[in-house]
Design a protein around this motif. Structure first.
Motif, short mmCIF file in Angstrom:
data_model
loop_
_atom_site.label_atom_id
_atom_site.label_comp_id
_atom_site.label_asym_id
_atom_site.label_seq_id
_atom_site.Cartn_x
_atom_site.Cartn_y
_atom_site.Cartn_z
N ASP A 46 -3.29 -10.29 -9.99
CA ASP A 46 -3.69 -9.13 -9.20
C ASP A 46 -2.52 -8.43 -8.51
O ASP A 46 -2.69 -7.38 -7.95
N ASP A 403 -3.71 -6.14 10.69
CA ASP A 403 -3.05 -7.02 9.72
C ASP A 403 -3.53 -6.64 8.31
O ASP A 403 -4.57 -5.99 8.16
N ALA A 405 -4.94 -7.86 5.67
CA ALA A 405 -6.26 -8.13 5.11
C ALA A 405 -7.32 -7.27 5.79
O ALA A 405 -8.24 -6.75 5.14
N THR A 406 -7.22 -7.10 7.10
CA THR A 406 -8.18 -6.27 7.82
C THR A 406 -8.03 -4.81 7.41
O THR A 406 -9.01 -4.09 7.20
N THR A 408 -6.94 -3.66 4.55
CA THR A 408 -7.53 -3.47 3.22
C THR A 408 -9.06 -3.45 3.30
O THR A 408 -9.71 -2.62 2.66
N ALA A 409 -9.61 -4.37 4.09
CA ALA A 409 -11.07 -4.46 4.18
C ALA A 409 -11.65 -3.17 4.77
O ALA A 409 -12.64 -2.64 4.27
N TYR A 411 -10.26 -0.23 4.75
CA TYR A 411 -10.02 0.84 3.78
C TYR A 411 -11.07 0.81 2.68
O TYR A 411 -11.67 1.82 2.32
N ARG A 412 -11.30 -0.40 2.17
CA ARG A 412 -12.25 -0.54 1.06
C ARG A 412 -13.67 -0.17 1.49
O ARG A 412 -14.48 0.24 0.69
N ARG A 419 -4.84 6.61 6.45
CA ARG A 419 -4.22 5.31 6.15
C ARG A 419 -2.93 5.54 5.38
O ARG A 419 -2.90 6.31 4.41
N SER A 421 -0.36 4.61 2.72
CA SER A 421 -0.49 3.80 1.51
C SER A 421 0.65 4.05 0.53
O SER A 421 1.19 5.15 0.48
N GLY A 422 0.97 3.03 -0.21
CA GLY A 422 1.98 3.17 -1.26
C GLY A 422 1.35 2.92 -2.61
O GLY A 422 0.27 2.34 -2.71
N PRO B 32 -11.95 -10.18 10.78
CA PRO B 32 -12.24 -9.17 9.75
C PRO B 32 -11.35 -9.37 8.53
O PRO B 32 -10.28 -9.99 8.64
N GLY B 33 -11.78 -8.84 7.40
CA GLY B 33 -10.99 -9.02 6.17
C GLY B 33 -11.49 -10.25 5.44
O GLY B 33 -12.05 -11.16 6.06
#
Lengths: 524, 312
Positions: A46, A403, A405-406, A408-409, A411-412, A419, A421-422, B32-33
């Protein structure tokens, strides 16, 4: 005497020939990586941590060229496409072998392509979803397509179509493909220039020369030149640089752009800034309402354009990338094929930005928020610089640090207003970034909620358009419409910063990110 | 001697273990996440995420996931890393010895630096020697670990070339050599804490009546120092050392990162950022047990040093 003179002359000629050919074989190169790979499976991986080194282990039927814009022959020496564009025939090179010496057959290729396009396997199947079936016969692989697909050659040069040995994979213990893949990825035997010999996770990875690799070097002998390629995992930027300066390693990736000017002056180091397809943008939520129900001024195209006009890109590039970046003028990078060179992008024009905001009914400015990844120095610098630039036109930017993971969550879940983003392309084709950034598709145009019926139509057409000029025209139109609609804020393109010892030659990180070590050699 | 006490303390680890299991499980699921979003990244589609969640069993109700986790642990299986796709136990067996080596090494260096200097500072209290020792360690304590680490690396590693820049090495001798600078970084910090306490304890004991009595008996000052002063002064220090060594397990992240040491600290941080639930859970459980063992050892040493201490 005469014989000796002749021998000496012959020796001198050989030596000078060697120098003319300019390569030295053998030796070990140690390359400092910022983080270790996670999962060395071409299909189920991934992350760029895997993708960018996978082609050293698994060769592909075609390969991206050094400039990342086209494809060249790989395990297949040639390919032809039928007139109707719905059949592709690939001819495998004679005598190609896996790293254990067993032959690479067309049956292996069929099995790999079928595995890669299986929608149950990983997230990359969509890159070759046009394939209806694959047939193997002798040294020929015939791919039947659901529709003509101008992207397929690029997709056959991408990591996820890397060729693994079917027999060895099948013989690996495991109840299903996923389990076998995990076991196989521990000791993979591939078709690339190197083969994994040792891997201590989080510490180092040793790749040895694959003695059966097909490609020839400048000296007319098989590549690669290096005997051993050792990756050391050195997460701290300063440690990586210090180790390189002390001569303990010969290459280091992800050099902070703030350190690049200083390393350029080091006589023992080649500070490389490889051209890339890396684009840095701010994604805007284009929906009338945010996730929490509040009204969203970014749903007005004038506001989005205003924000684009209010960015002083040259200043931003100096502040955030220490001058190493390049202003974007389209949503795709200038290294991406079919990038429209005529586009001007958004020049810095605060007066126009103010006028647009006023026209949209926000003469007193607006309040917006951006999510950035905490702990990222670049993200932080970017957000605070934008905050200052936008405040000049009355835009008050709130910075929310989350952080990874948060971030990304959120955003998703489309739970963001802006946001940072690259993106980097994986294919030598504009379709990948376009499908993600501009087409509603499965991710609602990079979660922005943007959708344009003409772009949707043009994209579908371009995915089947085999006439190059027509396809280029379609992409020109897509980029123009996208620019006007301005669902993102274009910032800058950044290169790949890699520092190498002066005596390291022939290394390339292509614009797609792949680290190419096959022709790397040590001049000492 | 204290076998029943030791057994009782070891048995106490069991409820602690269970409590940690529940707390960690609940806490990481509250952040979260989620691991799938973290590993699949921005580009994954909803279907990609749903499928991965299904494959990992993350679509099941939390209570079912917890039951599965407990069942696994009871069978001695800490599960498999979601990000690295290898068993957690294997990752731990690979990395834990590295961290433990670093911690022990740092503690030894810390004690070796702290004990003589603390005694010297106490004996010469309120002189320039005392002030100097205290000032140097005060500064050492105030400097952030990453800064000390980088300075040591730059000076002793890059400039003078006395030590390798990071890494762990292969043989035991290699480890001692490679890990000297990171152990020194942690050891300096530990020594700074120990010097202060030990100096004060030594001063306190030096003024005790039994020390006067020992002097009056005509004992040599070295004997007084080792048998009477140090032994008593060390009691508080051992407790402090125990607490700090406990903190080092899994807490040496910055040092591990700067020196590129493949220990559990870095593994834990990566796991937290990647929401790698099995790794976080497994490591926390092992940390809990190890810290308990360190505290038990501290209490036993304490009892050994101070016969008045009741082990009950």
């Amino acid at each position: 005497m005469k014989r000796m003179t002749r021998a000496a002359l012959a020796l001198a000629a050989t030596l000078s020939l060697g120098q003319a050919l300019g390569v030295t074989r053998g030796g070990q190169m140690i390359f400092g990586r910022a983080a270790d790979s996670l999962f060395l499976d071409p299909v189920l991986n991934d992350a760029n941590l895997d993708i960018w080194i996978l082609t050293n282990l698994y060769d592909t039927l075609l390969q991206p060229t050094a400039d990342g814009k086209r494809v060249q022959p790989g395990l297949a020496s040639r390919y032809t496409v039928s007139k109707d564009g719905k059949t592709m025939k690939l001819t495998l090179r004679p005598g190609i072998k896996f790293a254990d010496g067993s032959p690479i057959t067309s049956a292996d290729v069929k099995w790999n392509l079928d595995r890669a396009r299986n929608p149950d396997n990983g997230i990359w199947g969509y890159l070759i979803e046009s394939i209806a079936s694959v047939a193997a016969s002798g040294n020929t692989v015939t791919i039947t397509l659901k529709h003509p697909d101008p992207v397929l050659p690029s997709a056959l040069a991408a990591f996820n179509t890397g060729i693994m040995p079917q027999k060895l994979f099948d013989a690996t213990p495991g109840k299903n493909d996923a389990e076998k893949a995990k076991a196989f990825a521990e000791h993979p035997i591939g078709s690339g220039p190197f083969v994994l010999s040792e891997w201590k996770r989080g510490s180092y990875m040793v790749l040895k020369r694959n003695p059966y690799y097909w490609k020839m070097g400048e000296d007319k002998k098989a590549l690669p030149y290096l005997d051993t390629l050792r990756f050391e995992i050195l997460p701290d930027d300063n440690t990586r640089i210090l180790k390189l300066q002390a001569g303990e390693i010969q290459g280091a990736e992800f050099i902070p752009l703030s350190r690049a000017p200083e390393l350029k002056t080091d006589p023992k180091i080649n500070m490389m800034l490889f051209p890339s397809t890396q684009v840095n943008s701010v994604f805007m939520n284009n929906r009338p309402k945010l996730k929490n129900g509040t009204a969203n001024p970014l749903s007005d195209v004038r506001v989005r354009q205003a924000l684009n006009y209010a960015v002083n890109r040259p200043a931003l590039i100096q502040l955030v990338t220490f001058g190493a970046g390049k202003p974007m003028t389209s949503f795709m990078s200038s290294s991406t094929p079919l990038f429209d060179k005529t586009l001007k992008g958004f020049p810095y024009d605060p007066a126009k930005a103010k006028a647009l905001l006023a026209a949209a009914g926000y003469a007193n400015g607006i309040d917006v928020s951006i999510i950035v990844t905490s702990g990222s120095a670049t993200g932080q610098a970017l957000a605070t610089t934008l905050q200052q630039m936008w405040s000049a036109v009355g835009v008050r930017l709130k910075i929310e640090q989350l952080d990874a993971a948060t971030n990304t969550a959120r955003y998703r879940a489309n739970d963001f207003q802006m946001r940072a983003s690259g993106w980097t392309d994986d294919l030598a084709d504009p379709s990948e970034i376009t499908s993600y950034f501009a087409v509603a598709g499965t991710t609602e145009a990079a979660h922005t909620g943007f959708s344009d019926p003409t772009i949707e139509k043009l994209f579908v057409q371009s995915q089947q358009e085999t006439n190059k000029a027509k396809r280029a025209a379609q992409y020109k139109q897509i980029q123009t419409i996208f620019n006007n609609a301005s669902p993102n804020i274009y910032l800058y393109e950044t290169p790949y910063p890699v520092a190498l010892a002066k005596f390291v030659k022939g290394f390339n990180q292509i614009p797609l990110g792949n680290n190419i070590f096959e022709a790397t050699w040590l001049d000492k | 001697m204290h076998s029943s006490y030791v057994i009782r303390r070891l048995l106490q680890i069991i409820p602690l273990f269970l409590a940690v299991m529940v707390v960690v499980f609940v806490l990481i699921h509250f952040i979260p996440g989620d691991p799938v979003s973290a590993i699949l990244g921005d580009r994954a589609t909803t279907e990609n995420v749903a499928r991965a969640n299904r494959e990992l069993g993350l679509d099941k109700p939390l209570i079912v996931q917890f039951g599965f986790f407990v069942n696994q642990v009871l069978h001695g299986n800490l599960g498999e890393s979601i990000n690295l796709k290898v068993p957690v136990l294997r990752l731990m067996l690979d990395r834990l010895p590295v961290t433990l080596f670093l911690d022990v090494y740092a503690s030894v260096l810390g004690v070796v630096m702290a004990v003589p200097l603390a005694i010297l500072a106490a004996v010469r209290r309120n002189t320039w020697v005392d002030s100097l020792i205290r000032a140097v360690f005060q500064v050492g304590l105030s400097l952030p670990g990453f800064y000390v680490a980088l300075q040591l690396l730059t000076l002793l590693g890059a400039r003078l070339g006395w030590f390798p820049i990071g890494g762990y090495g292969v043989t035991f001798g290699d480890h001692i050599y490679h890990m000297f600078l990171p152990a020194l970084t942690l050891g300096l910090n530990l020594a700074a804490i120990l010097v202060r306490t030990l100096r004060n304890s030594v001063i306190e004991v030096l003024t005790a009546e039994y020390v006067d009595f020992a002097r009056a008996k005509g004992l040599r000052s070295r004997v007084i120092m080792t048998r009477h002063v140090l032994r008593n002064a060390l009691i508080a220090t051992v407790t402090l050392l125990g607490l700090n060594v406990g903190g080092l397990i899994g807490g040496a992240v910055i040092t591990e990162t700067v020196f590129a040491i493949p220990g559990v600290g870095k593994l834990m941080i990566d796991a937290i950022f990647g929401r790698d639930y099995p790794v976080i859970q497994g490591l926390t459980l092992v940390f809990a047990v190890l810290v308990s063992l360190v505290f038990l050892a501290t209490d036993l040493i304490h009892a050994r040093l101070d016969p008045r201490a009741e082990l009950s």
